[in-house]
Design a protein around this motif. Structure first.
Motif, short mmCIF file in Angstrom:
data_model
loop_
_atom_site.label_atom_id
_atom_site.label_comp_id
_atom_site.label_asym_id
_atom_site.label_seq_id
_atom_site.Cartn_x
_atom_site.Cartn_y
_atom_site.Cartn_z
N ARG A 285 0.80 -1.23 0.00
CA ARG A 285 0.00 0.00 0.00
C ARG A 285 0.84 1.28 0.00
O ARG A 285 0.51 2.23 -0.75
CB ARG A 285 -0.98 -0.02 1.18
CG ARG A 285 -1.88 1.23 1.18
CD ARG A 285 -3.07 1.10 2.08
NE ARG A 285 -3.87 2.30 2.01
CZ ARG A 285 -5.19 2.33 1.86
NH1 ARG A 285 -5.86 1.20 1.73
NH2 ARG A 285 -5.84 3.48 1.82
N PRO A 286 1.91 1.40 0.81
CA PRO A 286 2.67 2.67 0.80
C PRO A 286 3.21 3.04 -0.57
O PRO A 286 3.23 4.22 -0.95
CB PRO A 286 3.80 2.40 1.80
CG PRO A 286 3.29 1.32 2.68
CD PRO A 286 2.45 0.46 1.81
N PHE A 287 3.63 2.05 -1.34
CA PHE A 287 4.18 2.33 -2.67
C PHE A 287 3.07 2.73 -3.64
O PHE A 287 3.28 3.56 -4.53
CB PHE A 287 4.94 1.10 -3.18
CG PHE A 287 6.06 0.68 -2.28
CD1 PHE A 287 7.25 1.39 -2.25
CD2 PHE A 287 5.92 -0.40 -1.43
CE1 PHE A 287 8.28 1.02 -1.41
CE2 PHE A 287 6.94 -0.79 -0.58
CZ PHE A 287 8.13 -0.07 -0.56
N LEU A 288 1.88 2.15 -3.46
CA LEU A 288 0.74 2.52 -4.29
C LEU A 288 0.29 3.94 -3.96
O LEU A 288 -0.02 4.74 -4.86
CB LEU A 288 -0.39 1.52 -4.06
CG LEU A 288 -1.51 1.42 -5.10
CD1 LEU A 288 -0.95 1.09 -6.47
CD2 LEU A 288 -2.52 0.37 -4.68
N GLU A 289 0.27 4.27 -2.68
CA GLU A 289 -0.13 5.62 -2.26
C GLU A 289 0.86 6.67 -2.76
O GLU A 289 0.47 7.77 -3.15
CB GLU A 289 -0.24 5.67 -0.74
CG GLU A 289 -1.43 4.92 -0.17
CD GLU A 289 -1.48 4.97 1.34
OE1 GLU A 289 -0.42 5.23 1.96
OE2 GLU A 289 -2.57 4.75 1.92
N ALA A 290 2.15 6.32 -2.76
CA ALA A 290 3.16 7.28 -3.21
C ALA A 290 2.97 7.65 -4.67
O ALA A 290 3.09 8.83 -5.06
CB ALA A 290 4.56 6.69 -2.99
N VAL A 291 2.62 6.67 -5.50
CA VAL A 291 2.38 6.96 -6.93
C VAL A 291 1.06 7.71 -7.10
O VAL A 291 0.94 8.59 -7.95
CB VAL A 291 2.39 5.65 -7.75
CG1 VAL A 291 2.00 5.90 -9.19
CG2 VAL A 291 3.77 5.01 -7.69
N TRP A 292 0.05 7.36 -6.28
CA TRP A 292 -1.23 8.08 -6.34
C TRP A 292 -1.04 9.56 -6.02
O TRP A 292 -1.65 10.43 -6.65
CB TRP A 292 -2.21 7.43 -5.37
CG TRP A 292 -3.44 8.27 -5.08
CD1 TRP A 292 -3.76 8.86 -3.91
CD2 TRP A 292 -4.49 8.60 -5.99
NE1 TRP A 292 -4.95 9.54 -4.02
CE2 TRP A 292 -5.43 9.40 -5.30
CE3 TRP A 292 -4.74 8.31 -7.32
CZ2 TRP A 292 -6.57 9.89 -5.88
CZ3 TRP A 292 -5.89 8.81 -7.92
CH2 TRP A 292 -6.79 9.59 -7.20
N GLU A 293 -0.21 9.86 -5.03
CA GLU A 293 0.03 11.26 -4.66
C GLU A 293 0.64 12.05 -5.82
O GLU A 293 0.42 13.24 -5.95
CB GLU A 293 0.96 11.32 -3.44
CG GLU A 293 0.34 10.81 -2.14
CD GLU A 293 -0.76 11.72 -1.62
OE1 GLU A 293 -0.78 12.90 -2.02
OE2 GLU A 293 -1.59 11.26 -0.83
N GLN A 294 1.41 11.37 -6.68
CA GLN A 294 2.06 12.06 -7.80
C GLN A 294 1.22 12.06 -9.07
O GLN A 294 1.57 12.74 -10.04
CB GLN A 294 3.41 11.38 -8.10
CG GLN A 294 4.41 11.46 -6.96
CD GLN A 294 5.71 10.75 -7.30
OE1 GLN A 294 5.88 10.22 -8.40
NE2 GLN A 294 6.63 10.73 -6.35
N ALA A 295 0.13 11.27 -9.09
CA ALA A 295 -0.66 11.15 -10.32
C ALA A 295 -1.38 12.45 -10.65
O ALA A 295 -1.93 13.11 -9.78
CB ALA A 295 -1.68 10.01 -10.16
#
Length: 614
Positions: A285-295
């Motif tokens: 989840r943390p890696f998915l959230e990190a990319v979501w924040e940059q999307a």
């Protein structure tokens, strides 16, 4: 019946009645009587097959395939055989081009493998080699050539240097190509038909368990958030790379339920296997959230970089692994997926793990599940920790450990207590609280049961009062109410303001989501007249991004669509002049968000921005 007629200069002609009863003549040119007799016999058989509506016998079919184009054309002219395909279709290169071009039903990756096999066939046999001239012996020679090492000094003496499984796969595809030629009546037999061992076999000597320690090093060496997510999806999500990674969309992510839909081109041809639901594991989840924040707003795919045809993920991962100071393991992405399946099966039933990873228990056992050093360490550690355990033979003849005298949590084992209805061994235990209880031995060893039930009762009691903040609705403290409302807005789709929080991706960090005590330790007691606010309205609820704020502070930290709407809200909130409100908005330095229209709602204590209330 057919007859042979002689012409001048040794020429012969065959006279026969066609299926319609008409007398026909087929001139075969110069030929001996023996040769003419052979042609007459085949014509009689072909006429009989036409009259009976059956296919010619195998010998006659092979004869038709072996004769020259001129005689074949004459037979076709009289309707005894189908016209032969164009001459260029009966040579290797044009046939392969035509066949592959017609296979629009296969996936892009399969078409690529077809192309590799086509190149190898044409390189070895030649583009103009007639299909019927390729024999089973030629097919065997071609297979040996695929495996022969490359010779840079004498290329003609070398081969392709392919690994065994790669050569097997190409032979299997070549067999498929020539089977199609048989079905098109271009040749009578497949030179690869009798070739054995064309299926890919499991190479368990190339298994490698990628430890979490090494995984952390690789993640640290990744160049950006998207590469970290690519690696995490393989190592912690068990996805197939690259097809399942690149097919993942933001619309497939269910943040509230911690699930995601994974589309699988590899299994799409199986009914009901085009997609599957996979948990968003805590490690992922943390890696998915990190990319979501940059999307960027409106982004469809989760992975937006590394999608081009020139993006060789394997080569890039090799560089990352070297940068991490590690030695590259075999089957880079396959072993990441294999490692995850091995890990998960330690905790969850096999059929559940296979549903998540998109394979079957049989395939998992053959290609994925590994025996690791940790298994040996755990086995030897168990023996070392309990050297005095006696082993007794049960009624079935199987051995079983005597648990008498051992402690498991709060339970001390007193005696064996027979069998359960499901034939599991039962043990009589005494809990530290003084209560006796009977427990299945498997539940003791696995840690599933640690007390007579008093642990659970204490946990429920502790949950009802946390640092003096009661959880019942009538007596909840302001601090606890803010914590509870924060989670509801972000996690409960039925909450009236969910669409402005969880609905647009705002979530609560794991530390706060799972523990009110952690929230209280980070934020402290809620001061009177203040509510919970996110400093960055595009960020999540977490330590460092939240504070207790006044109404005025929250009004200045809203998420406007534009200066005019923000001014209207400010006017309503504090009763100031509209022009003054617009000026404040224009000079506030706040950037309007394009992710979501602005909506205002009720917070803890009156009207305040819905994006930061509570």
């Amino acid at each position: 019946m057919a007859s042979i007629a002689k012409d001048a200069n040794g020429r012969k002609r065959i006279q026969f009645f066609n299926p319609d009863g008409q007398r026909k003549t087929l001139r075969i040119g110069k030929a001996t009587m023996q040769q003419a007799g052979a042609v007459r016999l085949r014509i009689e058989l072909l006429v009989a097959a036409k009259i009976n509506g059956t296919a010619p016998d195998d010998d006659t079919s092979r004869w038709v395939a072996s004769i020259g184009d001129e005689l074949h054309a004459k037979l076709a002219e009289h309707g005894l055989v189908s016209p032969r395909a164009k001459v260029e279709q009966t040579t290797l290169g044009p046939f392969l081009e035509s066949y592959i071009a017609g296979r629009s039903d296969v996936k892009g990756s399969t078409a690529t493998v077809y192309g590799h096999t086509q190149r190898c066939l044409v390189e070895y046999f030649g583009n103009d080699r007639r299909l019927k001239e390729i024999t089973p012996a030629d097919a065997d020679d071609w297979r040996r050539w695929l495996a022969r090492p490359v010779d840079d000094e004498q290329p003609a003496e070398g081969g392709q240097g392919l690994a065994d499984n790669t050569a097997r796969r190409r032979c299997g595809i070549a067999k498929q190509f020539f089977r199609a030629a048989v079905r098109r009546r271009l040749i009578t037999e497949n030179p690869f038909a009798d070739m054995k061992g064309v299926g890919v076999v499991a190479k368990r000597d190339r298994d490698y368990f990628v430890s979490r320690k090494d995984s952390a090093k690789v993640l640290d060496a990744c160049p950006d958030a998207q590469w970290r997510l690519l690696f995490a999806l393989s190592r912690f999500g068990g996805l197939r790379c690259p097809s399942e990674h690149l097919g993942l969309r933001w619309g497939d992510i269910d943040w509230q339920r911690n699930r995601m839909i994974v589309r699988s081109p590899k299994t799409a041809h199986h009914e009901g296997k085009a997609e599957r639901v996979v948990p968003i594991f805590p490690e992922l989840r943390p890696f998915l959230e990190a990319v979501w924040e940059q999307a960027k707003p409106g982004t469809e795919y989760v992975i937006t970089r590394y999608r081009g045809d020139n993006a060789n993920l394997r080569t890039q991962l090799l560089r990352i692994i070297r940068k991490a100071g590690l030695t590259a393991w075999p089957k880079l992405f396959q072993n990441l997926r294999s490692t995850r399946q091995t890990e998960l099966e330690e905790t969850f039933p096999s059929h559940v793990v296979c549903a998540w990873l998109g394979n079957s228990p049989r395939v998992a056992a053959k290609h994925y599940l590994q025996v690791t050093d940790e298994h040996f360490a755990k086995a030897t550690a168990s023996a070392a920790q309990n050297p005095g355990d006696s082993v007794q033979a049960g009624e079935s003849g199987k051995s079983r450990a005597d648990l008498t005298g051992q402690r498991f949590g709060r339970l001390t084992v007193l005696r064996r207590a027979g069998k359960s209805a499901s034939r599991h061994t039962l043990w009589g235990c005494l809990c530290d609280c003084g209560q006796g209880v009977t427990v299945i031995g498997r539940d003791l060893r696995s840690g599933h049961t640690k007390s007579c039930g008093c642990l659970q009762r204490e946990a429920i009691s502790d949950a009802n009062t946390q640092h003096g903040h009661k959880t019942d609705k009538d007596g909840a403290s302001p601090t606890y109410e803010s914590w509870r409302s924060m989670i509801a807005r972000c996690m409960n789709p039925n909450h009236p303001r969910y669409e402005y929080y969880g609905g647009r991706g705002i979530t609560v960090c794991e530390r706060w989501r799972d523990s009110f005590e952690n929230f209280l330790a980070d934020m402290g007691e809620r001061p009177a007249g203040l509510t919970l606010e996110r400093i960055d309205n595009e960020g999540n609820y977490r330590s460092g991004n939240c504070r207790w704020a006044t109404r005025k502070e929250q009004a200045n930290n809203r998420r406007p669509r534009g200066a005019q709407k923000a001014a209207q809200y400010s006017t309503q909130l504090v009763g100031m002049d509209r022009n003054a409100s617009e000026a404040i908005c224009e000079n506030s330095g706040k950037r309007a968000s394009s992710r979501m229209p602005v909506v205002f709602g009720m917070g803890d204590a009156g009207l305040e921005p819905a994006t930061s209330a509570l």
